[in-house]
Design an enzyme around this catalytic site. Structure first.
Site, short mmCIF file in Angstrom:
data_model
loop_
_atom_site.label_atom_id
_atom_site.label_comp_id
_atom_site.label_asym_id
_atom_site.label_seq_id
_atom_site.Cartn_x
_atom_site.Cartn_y
_atom_site.Cartn_z
N ARG A 195 -0.83 -9.73 13.57
CA ARG A 195 -1.02 -8.65 12.49
C ARG A 195 -1.96 -9.44 11.47
O ARG A 195 -3.11 -8.93 10.94
CB ARG A 195 0.08 -7.81 12.09
CG ARG A 195 0.46 -6.85 13.17
CD ARG A 195 2.07 -6.18 12.89
NE ARG A 195 1.82 -5.64 11.41
CZ ARG A 195 2.97 -5.53 10.65
NH1 ARG A 195 4.14 -6.02 11.38
NH2 ARG A 195 3.09 -4.81 9.57
N ARG A 243 10.72 -6.32 4.12
CA ARG A 243 10.68 -5.07 4.65
C ARG A 243 11.61 -4.89 5.92
O ARG A 243 12.26 -3.73 6.27
CB ARG A 243 9.20 -4.47 4.87
CG ARG A 243 9.26 -3.13 5.11
CD ARG A 243 7.69 -2.83 4.90
NE ARG A 243 6.88 -3.16 6.05
CZ ARG A 243 5.50 -3.20 6.09
NH1 ARG A 243 4.82 -2.59 5.22
NH2 ARG A 243 4.84 -3.80 6.76
N ARG A 266 11.28 -1.43 11.02
CA ARG A 266 10.33 -1.25 11.79
C ARG A 266 10.17 -2.46 13.00
O ARG A 266 9.99 -3.73 12.56
CB ARG A 266 8.88 -1.26 10.92
CG ARG A 266 8.58 -0.08 10.55
CD ARG A 266 7.19 -0.15 9.50
NE ARG A 266 6.03 -0.53 9.80
CZ ARG A 266 5.07 -0.89 9.63
NH1 ARG A 266 4.82 -0.28 8.04
NH2 ARG A 266 4.20 -1.47 9.89
N ARG A 316 -9.86 0.33 9.38
CA ARG A 316 -9.46 -0.90 9.93
C ARG A 316 -10.46 -1.76 10.38
O ARG A 316 -9.81 -3.08 10.74
CB ARG A 316 -8.12 -1.11 10.47
CG ARG A 316 -6.83 -1.43 9.86
CD ARG A 316 -5.81 -1.51 10.87
NE ARG A 316 -4.53 -1.96 10.49
CZ ARG A 316 -3.50 -1.45 9.65
NH1 ARG A 316 -3.61 -0.13 9.39
NH2 ARG A 316 -2.43 -1.83 9.42
N LYS A 355 0.79 -1.37 -0.07
CA LYS A 355 0.07 -0.03 0.04
C LYS A 355 0.93 1.28 0.00
O LYS A 355 0.82 2.08 -0.83
CB LYS A 355 -0.88 0.00 1.31
CG LYS A 355 -1.93 -1.11 1.20
CD LYS A 355 -3.00 -0.93 2.15
CE LYS A 355 -2.47 -1.12 3.66
NZ LYS A 355 -1.97 -2.48 4.13
P1 ADP Z 1 0.75 -2.42 7.99
O1 ADP Z 1 0.10 -1.67 6.56
O2 ADP Z 1 1.87 -3.12 7.71
O3 ADP Z 1 -0.21 -3.21 8.65
P2 ADP Z 1 0.76 0.22 9.11
O4 ADP Z 1 1.84 1.01 9.18
O5 ADP Z 1 -0.44 0.52 8.45
O6 ADP Z 1 1.10 -1.32 8.75
O7 ADP Z 1 0.17 0.13 10.81
C1 ADP Z 1 0.97 -0.35 11.78
C2 ADP Z 1 0.48 -0.53 13.01
O8 ADP Z 1 -0.36 0.62 13.46
C3 ADP Z 1 -1.00 -1.44 12.96
O9 ADP Z 1 -0.72 -2.89 13.29
C4 ADP Z 1 -1.66 -1.22 13.88
O10 ADP Z 1 -1.23 -1.53 15.35
C5 ADP Z 1 -1.64 0.50 14.15
N1 ADP Z 1 -2.71 0.98 13.25
C6 ADP Z 1 -2.64 1.67 12.19
N2 ADP Z 1 -3.68 2.05 11.34
C7 ADP Z 1 -4.69 1.67 12.16
C8 ADP Z 1 -6.02 1.81 12.47
N3 ADP Z 1 -7.06 2.28 11.49
N4 ADP Z 1 -6.78 1.37 13.52
C9 ADP Z 1 -6.24 0.89 14.41
N5 ADP Z 1 -4.82 0.79 14.52
C10 ADP Z 1 -3.91 1.08 13.46
#
Ligand code: ADP
Length: 190
Positions: A146, A128, A134, A89, A14
């Site tokens: 996750r 990654r 990260r 999410r 993404k």
């Molecule tokens: P990825 O795309 O690899 O899942 P992100 O960078 O989008 O990683 O998100 C990393 C973390 O941040 C998620 O695993 C979650 O804990 C938190 N997070 C991100 N967006 C949200 C959301 N919309 N609601 C709740 N937690 C979120």
């Protein structure tokens, strides 16, 4: 204003594709993951609370990310639209988004979903981890959680937006260029 949701499991690409979409369609990219990582880096109270949840592979509370999104909508000007990455999410977040947009008579333009199978999620995250460092990419247990969180809480949004007639999907298993082209073709047809 256009409101696109970039959807897909962790590691679907993404962030990579968002950069190209933002440029081509004059959008403002909002990544809730990025915004949360900035809070953590700044050592804010919110960041401290978010860190333990993120490191466990769990989600931060809906209200936290909903507040972040609404404030970005209010403050960013001069774009043709927004590209939401990592939000919504959960079904509750999707409903909240509908309400926020509804206040100004607006709605989600389209969901653009990048799909890859679970074994590829693991492969991409491992790759990654070796580049970006990260914390939530480093531990096997975090990654497993996750993926589980994605299937349990986020995947139901596919049906949610299909029911609204706003769901579009591309195959995320190709090269970066192939996926980008598929997304552009899709968006040009919207
Ligand atoms: P990825 O795309 O690899 O899942 P992100 O960078 O989008 O990683 O998100 C990393 C973390 O941040 C998620 O695993 C979650 O804990 C938190 N997070 C991100 N967006 C949200 C959301 N919309 N609601 C709740 N937690 C979120």
């Amino acid at each position: 204003m256009k409101y696109y949701i970039l959807f897909g499991p962790p590691g679907a690409g993404k962030g990579t594709q968002a950069a190209a979409m933002v440029e081509k369609y004059n959008l403002h990219h909002i990544s809730t993951g990025e915004l949360l990582r900035k809070e953590i880096a700044a050592g804010s109270e919110l960041g401290l609370k978010a860190k333990s949840l993120i490191d466990a592979g769990a989600l931060v509370p809906d209200e936290v990310v909903e507040g972040m999104i609404e404030s970005e909508f209010r403050t960013v000007k001069g774009v043709s639209g927004f590209l939401l990455d990592g939000f919504p999410r959960t079904t509750a977040q999707a409903e909240a988004l509908g309400k926020i947009l509804g206040k100004t008579g607006e709605s989600v333009t389209s969901v653009v979903s990048i799909m890859i199978p679970d074994d590829m999620i693991r492969e991409r995250i491992r790759h990654r981890a070796s580049i970006e460092g990260r914390a939530d990419d480093a531990r096997e247990e975090t990654i497993n959680n996750r993926i589980k969180t994605y299937h349990d809480k986020t995947e139901p949004l596919v049906e949610f937006y299909k029911a609204e007639g706003r769901y579009r999907e591309v195959d995320g298993t190709g090269t970066i260029e192939q996926v980008r082209q598929a997304i552009f073709d899709l968006m040009d047809r919207l």
